[in-house]
Design a protein around this motif. Structure first.
Motif, short mmCIF file in Angstrom:
data_model
loop_
_atom_site.label_atom_id
_atom_site.label_comp_id
_atom_site.label_asym_id
_atom_site.label_seq_id
_atom_site.Cartn_x
_atom_site.Cartn_y
_atom_site.Cartn_z
N ALA A 1 51.16 129.91 50.04
CA ALA A 1 52.27 130.84 50.29
C ALA A 1 51.85 131.91 51.30
O ALA A 1 52.65 132.31 52.15
N TYR B 1 60.23 124.61 52.40
CA TYR B 1 61.49 125.21 52.83
C TYR B 1 61.24 126.41 53.74
O TYR B 1 61.96 126.62 54.72
N SER B 2 60.21 127.18 53.44
CA SER B 2 59.84 128.30 54.31
C SER B 2 59.51 127.80 55.71
O SER B 2 59.96 128.37 56.72
N ARG C 1 59.03 125.39 47.81
CA ARG C 1 59.22 126.71 48.43
C ARG C 1 58.46 126.79 49.76
O ARG C 1 58.98 127.32 50.75
N ASN C 2 57.25 126.26 49.81
CA ASN C 2 56.48 126.33 51.06
C ASN C 2 57.10 125.47 52.15
O ASN C 2 57.19 125.89 53.32
N THR D 1 58.24 134.06 47.26
CA THR D 1 57.31 133.06 46.73
C THR D 1 56.00 133.72 46.32
O THR D 1 55.45 133.42 45.25
N LEU E 1 65.35 122.70 45.38
CA LEU E 1 65.03 124.06 44.92
C LEU E 1 65.73 124.44 43.61
O LEU E 1 65.09 125.03 42.73
N PRO F 1 63.10 126.09 40.86
CA PRO F 1 63.09 127.19 41.83
C PRO F 1 61.71 127.73 42.16
O PRO F 1 61.52 128.31 43.23
N SER F 2 60.74 127.56 41.27
CA SER F 2 59.40 128.08 41.54
C SER F 2 58.42 126.99 41.95
O SER F 2 57.22 127.23 42.02
N HIS F 3 58.91 125.79 42.24
CA HIS F 3 58.06 124.68 42.65
C HIS F 3 57.29 125.10 43.91
O HIS F 3 57.89 125.43 44.94
N PHE G 1 62.11 134.87 52.09
CA PHE G 1 61.95 133.80 51.11
C PHE G 1 60.48 133.66 50.71
O PHE G 1 60.15 133.48 49.54
N THR G 2 59.58 133.75 51.69
CA THR G 2 58.17 133.55 51.40
C THR G 2 57.57 134.76 50.70
O THR G 2 56.65 134.62 49.87
#
Length: 334
Positions: free
Chosen positions: A172, A142-143, A139-140, A162, A129, A133-135, A158-159
């Motif tokens: 997302a 990790y959520s 992000r998905n 996103t 991340l 950070p905006s990958h 967190f989501t």
């Protein structure tokens, strides 16, 4: 040089990568986006392999191979047979380029959803991340990891962040609906699902989450919504529809769908968690646990989400459920 192509961070040819290897990698990315289609996963794997055939040190394509194998595990029988290939490719990507988010992302996904090594997964996501950070996939994934561990407030917050970065991201929206349902917030999950379907009415995962949200307030509507789930993975869609029908009280319809599933099982892989959900909704906890035990043996993807599954909640008071979670290395308080 980094370039963002169709939501993927990838090296540009200006960085010294073989042009043909890069082209094959991009083709693989396009195919891997076709969620729910095993044929597309196979094509993606072919493109990623062609890319590494041109340049074995091209780390993004190695990460792509790992993700493709993990996708393949979702749709084929005896999915655990692909664990070694996925693991080798993921760790090869990290070894080739420790600064590549996709490599750490692949390791995090593998360790959490397939190997159930939660500490190693957290470490990999913690590396992925900050690199980007905006990958979108980092992000998905990790959520989903947060939801699996029952960290629902974190997952929802967190989501939502996103979605602030990518308001039209269907994936997302999917992660947020999943997190809200796991947290017991069906009303907000339904709102998220409807927003996603206003962007793309054909997006099947959201019809599933909307049907699950309706189960709590309007069972008949849940059944009708489940009939709009249209993806190539026929067997698992039937299992979802059967479970929703059973939970909504349409027992005869659910049993008829289960009979059809039993006919399909010889030619199609049906995820054990889907069958466990169906048997739970039909009230057969013994059958449900037999399916969950098969899911452990298969290292099936959705086993990581069983503690957060609304359809499996009736099983949680049974000591066998805690035993299943312990076999998957979940924290004791999960």
């Amino acid at each position: 040089v980094w370039a963002l192509i169709d939501g993927y961070y990838s090296y540009g040819v200006a960085g010294g990568v073989d042009a043909a290897a890069y082209e094959e990698y991009v083709k693989g990315n396009i195919e891997i986006e076709r969620y729910g289609d095993l044929r597309a996963v196979e094509r993606a794997l072919q493109h990623y392999r062609a890319s590494t055939g041109r340049d074995a040190r091209f780390a993004p394509a190695q990460a792509g191979i790992a993700i493709a194998y993990m996708q393949k595990m979702m749709y084929e029988s005896e999915p655990a047979r692909y664990l070694r290939e996925a693991s080798e490719a993921a760790h090869r990507a990290v070894g080739l380029d420790p600064g590549l988010a996709d490599g750490h992302l692949a390791v995090g996904r593998l360790e959490s959803f397939y190997k159930w090594n939660w500490v190693a997964a957290d470490r990999a996501f913690a590396r992925a991340l900050p690199l980007h950070p905006s990958h979108p996939f980092a992000r998905n994934y990790y959520s989903a990891y947060l939801t699996a561990l029952g960290r629902h407030e974190e997952a929802v917050a967190f989501t939502r962040a996103t979605l602030a970065l990518a308001p039209h991201s269907l994936s997302a929206h999917t992660m947020l609906a999943q997190a809200l349902l796991a947290a017991g917030n069906a009303a907000d999950a339904a709102d998220v699902a409807r927003r996603a379907l206003s962007i793309d009415p054909t997006f099947s995962p959201m019809h599933r989450f909307l049907a699950l949200a309706y189960l709590e307030t309007d069972p008949a509507r849940a059944i009708e919504e489940s009939k709009t789930i249209l993806v190539p993975d026929e067997a698992n869609v039937l299992a979802i529809r059967a479970a929703i029908a059973a939970c909504a009280g349409a027992r005869a319809d659910a049993i008829a769908l289960r009979d059809k599933l039993n006919q399909l099982r010889g030619v199609r892989y049906v995820r054990p968690t889907r069958m466990a959900q169906l048997e739970t909704c039909l009230g057969d906890s013994d059958a449900a646990f037999r399916w969950l035990e098969e899911g452990v043996r298969d290292h099936e993807l959705d086993m990581a989400m069983i503690a957060s599954s609304p359809l499996l909640r009736p099983l949680k008071a049974d000591p066998r459920f805690a035993k299943i979670l312990a076999s998957m290395n979940f924290p004791a308080d999960r």
